[in-house]
Design a protein around this motif. Structure first.
Motif: not given
Length: 459
Positions: A274, A277, A441-442, A445, A449
């Protein structure tokens, strides 16, 4: 995309079809481009009452907006757009293109009239932002006036036809009716509706409206001018969200891609957590806005496309206040350099004075950081209708709270929230996440990615 017009869009289209010379005063957010293109399509292909259509617009609008609208809507995709832009050679080449609509920037109107002279080929002309023809001494107005008798249909589009005073109306109405309603000369119009104000000798510095001049002028032009205000057609207050795509030049896009590649490739085989990112996303969003800090905390310039777009928005607001949200200090510095009249929200008692000044329309461009515009800040009493997100952010809460500073109880005007989104950059990912209300946060990220994988595949 399938076009499902609102009632006011259908009305605008019908008025264009029914009135050969028409001025449509459409406020921002009412879809003037698609309404006009729908009418153009019907004039070309159903009514057979137009054969060659010219659109005159601000440069960036001419280069992007009209063609983009044709590509966006299913019922318009068959229309062929030729952009009469760039060098004289490129403009001449575009004029010979097999097209339905030719789009030119307003600065080249004089050149275009000089090219054709008495052999003017365009039977239908659309003047997008007709208030840019408000100066009767300007070369662009005088050039268009020369060929006006050869124009069969003319559509004038603007949100604010008289940004300074009703004096601005005369040139725009003259282009519609060649002087029938407001007189053949600006002098005659001025003498009929105004009296001299401050003067020195024979030089008059300002003119004052005569009593009931506004009502008399509007009555005179009422049959060829339609005022399309949001309050007439929409339940207020309404918030309209618009994404403004920012097209980077080839050189700027290449520089962004190089910097993105250099930044992300070291992480192609790493586990992006996190914190990493967040750092990478922050860098990418900075770059998308046009600059980034280097190792020595110097600012590396990438592009000025967002500054140019903001300049267009401020111009289109025609003197109404514009609120701008920034997220990076170098964005603030660059905006302040381009817009010396802009002010930031200060702290303490100074900030209270800033809020008072804003709510009294004393600040033309107000620069705010979303963290400084949280709960309890009342900024809805100004006449601002344009909110611009210069930098894009990931925080849904900050986004909602910042927008709620003007779009809140007590607001009586429609608010247009515009996001400046650099194409093919991290901006697009952030705005898409906000629209999905997925900004945790997910999500961040996964977005980073995805950018890393895209860069890796391009290698």
């Amino acid at each position: 995309m399938k076009y499902k017009p609102h009632q006011y869009q259908e009305y605008a289209t019908e008025r264009i079809l029914d009135t050969p010379y028409i001025g449509l005063l459409l406020e921002m957010g009412l879809g003037k481009t698609v309404s006009t293109l729908t009418a153009i399509d019907r004039l070309l292909n159903d009514y057979f009452d137009a054969s060659r259509v010219l659109v005159i617009a601000p440069l960036r609008v001419a280069d992007d907006t009209w063609a983009r609208e044709v590509e966006k809507w299913d019922h318009l995709k068959h229309l062929r757009i030729a952009k009469v832009l760039g060098s004289a050679a490129n403009r001449r080449k575009a004029l010979k293109a097999d097209a339905d609509v030719w789009v030119i920037n307003r600065e080249n109107v004089e050149w275009l009239v000089g090219e054709f002279g008495s052999k003017w080929p365009f039977d239908t002309v659309v003047v997008d932002e007709s208030s840019s023809f408000k100066n009767p001494q300007a070369k662009r107005f005088r050039a268009l006036r020369r060929v006006r008798p050869m124009i069969k249909r003319l559509v004038a589009l603007t949100g604010t036809p008289a940004p300074n005073s009703l004096m601005d109306l005369w040139p725009q109405i003259y282009l519609l009716d060649q002087g029938q309603r407001l007189g053949n000369t600006i002098t005659g119009f001025r003498d009929r509706y105004f009296t001299p104000g401050q003067r020195e000798g024979h030089v008059v510095y300002n003119w004052k409206q005569k009593q009931e001049a506004e009502q008399r002028i509007y009555e005179a032009i009422g049959d060829i001018v339609v005022s399309m205000k949001a309050s007439d057609w929409l339940e207020l207050p309404e918030r309209i969200d618009r994404t403004i795509p920012i097209k980077l030049s080839d050189e700027s896009r290449a520089l962004y891609k190089k910097l993105e590649r250099d930044l992300l490739l070291p992480y192609q085989d790493a586990d992006v957590v996190a914190q990493t990112a967040a750092v990478l996303s922050n860098k990418l969003l900075q770059m998308a806005s046009g600059a980034v800090y280097d190792e020595d905390r110097g600012v590396k310039e990438i592009h000025e496309a967002k500054l140019d777009a903001l300049e267009d928005i401020v111009e289109a607001a025609q003197g109404k206040p514009v609120m701008v949200f920034y997220n990076f200090q170098h964005s603030l510095a660059r905006i302040q350099r381009r817009f010396p009249q802009a002010r930031i929200l200060r702290k303490g008692k100074d900030g209270i004075e800033d809020i008072r000044a804003w709510n009294n329309d004393e600040i033309p461009v107000f620069l705010l950081h979303p963290k400084s515009a949280g709960h309890g800040l009342n900024l809805q009493e100004s006449s601002c209708q344009s909110v611009v997100w210069y930098d894009q952010i990931w925080s849904l809460e900050e986004d909602q709270q910042a927008n709620a500073r003007v779009h809140r109880q007590g607001q009586t005007r429609r608010i247009v929230v515009m996001r400046l989104v650099a194409e093919e950059t991290m901006d697009e990912e952030a705005v898409a996440a906000l629209e999905r209300k997925a900004t945790g946060q997910e999500e961040l990220m996964q977005a980073v990615k995805a950018r890393i994988e895209k860069v890796r595949r391009s290698e």
